[in-house]
Design an enzyme around this catalytic site. Sequence first.
Site, PDB file in Angstrom:
ATOM      1  CG  HIS A 181      -0.288   0.070   2.549  1.00  0.00           C
ATOM      2  ND1 HIS A 181       0.646  -0.851   2.989  1.00  0.00           N
ATOM      3  CD2 HIS A 181      -0.433   0.967   3.564  1.00  0.00           C
ATOM      4  CE1 HIS A 181       1.029  -0.539   4.217  1.00  0.00           C
ATOM      5  NE2 HIS A 181       0.396   0.562   4.589  1.00  0.00           N
ATOM      6  CG  HIS A 197       0.212   4.163   4.693  1.00  0.00           C
ATOM      7  ND1 HIS A 197      -0.512   3.429   5.601  1.00  0.00           N
ATOM      8  CD2 HIS A 197      -0.615   5.166   4.272  1.00  0.00           C
ATOM      9  CE1 HIS A 197      -1.723   3.961   5.731  1.00  0.00           C
ATOM     10  NE2 HIS A 197      -1.815   4.994   4.934  1.00  0.00           N
ATOM     11  CG  ASP A 224       5.246   2.487   7.015  1.00  0.00           C
ATOM     12  OD1 ASP A 224       4.362   3.058   6.351  1.00  0.00           O
ATOM     13  OD2 ASP A 224       4.992   1.570   7.824  1.00  0.00           O
ATOM     14  CG  HIS A 230      -3.689  -0.329   6.577  1.00  0.00           C
ATOM     15  ND1 HIS A 230      -3.571  -0.219   7.932  1.00  0.00           N
ATOM     16  CD2 HIS A 230      -2.642   0.383   6.056  1.00  0.00           C
ATOM     17  CE1 HIS A 230      -2.505   0.514   8.224  1.00  0.00           C
ATOM     18  NE2 HIS A 230      -1.928   0.893   7.096  1.00  0.00           N
TER      19      HIS A 230
HETATM   20 ZN   LIG Z   1       3.215   0.368   7.648  1.00  0.00          ZN
HETATM   21 ZN   LIG Z   2       0.105   1.485   6.551  1.00  0.00          ZN
END
Ligand SMILES: [Zn+2]
Ligand SMILES: [Zn+2]
Length: 310
Positions: free
Chosen positions: A62, A64, A66, A142
């Site tokens: 995904h 994000h 990180d 999520h």
């Molecule tokens: Zn993460």
């Molecule tokens: Zn995430």
Amino acid sequence: MIFSLTTLGTASALPTVDRFPSAHVLNVHERLFLIDCGEGCQMQLRRYGFSFLKINEIFISHVHGDHVFGIYGLLSTMSLLGRSADLFIYAPADFGPVLDSLIQQFGTQFKYKIVHIAVSGRAPEVIFETKSSEVLSFPLNHRTGCYGYLFREKMPRRNIHKYLIEKHSLTLAEIARLKDGEDIAREDGELLKSDVITYLPYKPRSFAYCSDTAPFKKLREYVEGVDLLYHESTFLQETEKVAALTMHSTAGQAAQLALEAGVGKLVIGHFSSRYKNSSLYENEAREIFPETYAAREGARFEIPLSGHGS
Ligand SMILES: [Zn+2]
Ligand SMILES: [Zn+2]
């Protein structure tokens, strides 16, 4: 025939001095799949001896930071190293603008093509395959569109018990049919059963990757019986409320899933920076699922070939 996972980064959103953000390499028969690409991924690939040019497929769970901030540096370095082969990135649709901006800003000189395959769908589907293995995507739960990936070997062709070739005077055509799983009725009434005369040379191996996600019922079906499961465990039971709020999981919840899905081994990672000691996660999870291992940078989890199947 190798099938192994190396965890390159075990941090969640906030990296620490000894934890990098999410990145993993799965080696399937010497083909390297990169799974997520957090900041510093290329340094970790170097540190643990993976050739950048052996990576042709990247799977992003995904968008994000990180899980994707490392993609900028990695794609640039691949270009500097003279890459010419196409690179395929499997990622949700909202990765498209990220890639477009990267190419516009830094990629106009790239000598290789980057193909983004948008992952979508509400049920598992095959998104990539070779002759001997395949990859399926499945939805996670999520704060943004997020996908898990299941990597598995295909069912191998059956082998024949050599001593039975002579015993039954098998012809080449009969051997081929038996190896394909077909039973053969002979004119004299004898039935040659494929599962008696042949055997599976090995049991197909599988690995599922689940990060990031809050627990949900269907996930158990998606990862049922895999040999190795990687599951995020950002929090512990004592911070379960924060896990629910941010749509993450605790170590206990990851272990519960592993138990219910009957997996072989569980690897947990994506640890919150508030817990410096990853054995806290391991201990909590092992109460429920003893075959749990806390990931650490550079750890390698091998799935050995298991003997003859039936
Ligand atoms: Zn993460
Ligand atoms: Zn995430």
